[in-house]
Design an enzyme around this catalytic site. Structure first.
Site, PDB file in Angstrom:
ATOM      1  N   LYS A 178      -8.995 -31.464  23.907  1.00  0.00           N
ATOM      2  CA  LYS A 178      -8.737 -33.366  24.478  1.00  0.00           C
ATOM      3  C   LYS A 178      -8.059 -32.561  25.831  1.00  0.00           C
ATOM      4  O   LYS A 178      -9.050 -34.030  26.915  1.00  0.00           O
ATOM      5  CB  LYS A 178      -7.278 -33.171  23.844  1.00  0.00           C
ATOM      6  CG  LYS A 178      -7.020 -34.058  22.527  1.00  0.00           C
ATOM      7  CD  LYS A 178      -5.894 -34.269  21.698  1.00  0.00           C
ATOM      8  CE  LYS A 178      -6.130 -35.027  20.628  1.00  0.00           C
ATOM      9  NZ  LYS A 178      -5.465 -35.553  19.348  1.00  0.00           N
TER      10      LYS A 178
ATOM     11  N   ASP B 174      -3.169 -43.115  21.472  1.00  0.00           N
ATOM     12  CA  ASP B 174      -3.320 -42.636  20.209  1.00  0.00           C
ATOM     13  C   ASP B 174      -3.344 -44.197  19.719  1.00  0.00           C
ATOM     14  O   ASP B 174      -3.646 -44.438  17.992  1.00  0.00           O
ATOM     15  CB  ASP B 174      -2.524 -41.813  19.723  1.00  0.00           C
ATOM     16  CG  ASP B 174      -2.615 -40.477  19.035  1.00  0.00           C
ATOM     17  OD1 ASP B 174      -3.157 -40.155  19.152  1.00  0.00           O
ATOM     18  OD2 ASP B 174      -1.671 -39.906  19.355  1.00  0.00           O
TER      19      ASP B 174
ATOM     20  N   GLN C 188       1.143 -34.615  19.513  1.00  0.00           N
ATOM     21  CA  GLN C 188       0.374 -33.876  18.634  1.00  0.00           C
ATOM     22  C   GLN C 188       0.592 -34.055  16.756  1.00  0.00           C
ATOM     23  O   GLN C 188       1.751 -32.964  17.681  1.00  0.00           O
ATOM     24  CB  GLN C 188      -0.278 -32.306  19.075  1.00  0.00           C
ATOM     25  CG  GLN C 188      -1.485 -32.088  18.371  1.00  0.00           C
ATOM     26  CD  GLN C 188      -2.765 -32.855  17.977  1.00  0.00           C
ATOM     27  OE1 GLN C 188      -3.163 -33.392  18.575  1.00  0.00           O
ATOM     28  NE2 GLN C 188      -3.516 -32.419  16.873  1.00  0.00           N
TER      29      GLN C 188
HETATM   30  N1  GUN Z   1      -2.933 -34.806  14.503  1.00  0.00           N
HETATM   31  C1  GUN Z   1      -4.148 -35.191  13.614  1.00  0.00           C
HETATM   32  N2  GUN Z   1      -5.648 -36.050  14.236  1.00  0.00           N
HETATM   33  C2  GUN Z   1      -4.218 -36.686  15.280  1.00  0.00           C
HETATM   34  C3  GUN Z   1      -4.711 -37.809  16.562  1.00  0.00           C
HETATM   35  O1  GUN Z   1      -6.121 -38.267  15.978  1.00  0.00           O
HETATM   36  N3  GUN Z   1      -3.703 -37.689  16.993  1.00  0.00           N
HETATM   37  C4  GUN Z   1      -2.450 -37.290  17.228  1.00  0.00           C
HETATM   38  N4  GUN Z   1      -1.598 -37.492  17.633  1.00  0.00           N
HETATM   39  N5  GUN Z   1      -2.643 -35.864  16.513  1.00  0.00           N
HETATM   40  C5  GUN Z   1      -3.195 -36.053  15.181  1.00  0.00           C
END
Ligand code: GUN
Length: 279
Positions: free
Chosen positions: A52, A119, A96
């Protein structure tokens, strides 16, 4: 043999457009910043967070990492989120998941300002997705919709079967397919005769988390197969939920793992971060 949907190529084109929008915002004197929070030492989360941050760098978004120890309390984490809610350098906040077990994920998500919730996990944004008037797109499902569009795969009137009912993928995926006039069904671990259901799918989305869960006998000839899985096989190799080698022979289009859905999820996170500034 199926056409292999190239998520990296779709992501590359989309990221070029995002980069141009970031440059335009910078010309107007606006900065674009994403705060990325990671708690503990989950190796998969570390890989996702690094990717990311790399994505941000690629398109000119500034990223701020907050790597907190496993022992962080829910109160401490919420205090950090509150601080970032009020930080003008930060347009998007990403925490996350999964979080350590002693932290209530919903409580943390609810603390994120809906305007910075890139998100789209906050209940307010989930509600917008349900209604169909969203600003922030749920990243993985939105990335899948972009791939379908790129390959001119029409959803309207098609039978769409989603395996998996998570808040992150399964449920919002169903909503986006429905918005495009698909006839949508969600299957899950309690679904009886799963194969009967999947065999009727023109578009099949697998978000299960089990290697080779979707086998050739579960797929209709000519179906579009989208694999959201991110698993490791016995040799530690990254693989999806679909038995790719065999299903590919039957599908009309299929996403590989890696190089399918993954790059698009991150791209849509970047898209949401730019949107947070543009709106
Ligand atoms: N854990 C697995 N996929 C995601 C996601 O798309 N966003 C976040 N914040 N955590 C995750």
């Amino acid at each position: 043999m199926a056409v292999i949907i190239d998520g990296k190529e779709v992501a590359r084109e989309k990221r070029e457009q995002i980069k141009a929008r970031v440059e335009e915002l910078k010309k107007q004197g606006k900065s674009v910043g994403l705060a990325v929070i990671i708690v503990g030492e989950n190796p998969a989360s570390r890989v996702y967070v690094n990717n990311k941050k790399k994505g941000c760098l690629e398109v000119g978004i500034e990223s701020f990492e907050y790597a907190l120890p496993e022992s962080t309390t829910e109160e401490e984490l919420k205090a950090l989120v509150e601080k970032l809610n009020n930080d003008d350098r930060v347009n998007g906040i990403l925490c996350q998941l999964p979080l350590p077990k002693h932290i209530n994920e919903d409580a943390v998500i609810n603390t994120i300002s809906p305007e910075k919730d890139v998100d789209a996990f906050h209940p307010q944004n989930v509600g917008h997705i349900m209604i169909g008037d969203y600003t922030f797109l749920p990243c993985t499902p939105a990335g899948i919709m972009e791939m379908l569009k790129f390959y001119n795969i029409s959803v309207s009137g098609k039978k769409c079967v989603v395996i998996g009912r998570s808040n992150i993928v399964g449920k919002p995926m169903a909503m986006l397919l429905l918005k495009e006039n698909g006839t949508v069904e969600i299957c899950h671990s309690r679904t009886e005769n799963l194969k009967n259901e999947t065999l009727s799918a023109d578009i099949l989305v697998a978000a299960v988390g089990k290697t080779k869960f979707v086998t050739e006998d579960m797929v209709k000839q000519g179906a579009v197969v989208i694999d959201v899985g991110m698993n490791r096989d016995e040799d530690g190799k990254l693989c999806g939920d679909v038995d790719f080698i065999n299903v590919e022979k039957k599908a009309s289009y299929i996403t590989p793992v890696p190089g399918g859905v993954g790059p698009m999820t991150i791209t849509m996170l970047l898209e949401n971060t730019v949107r947070a500034v543009e709106k």
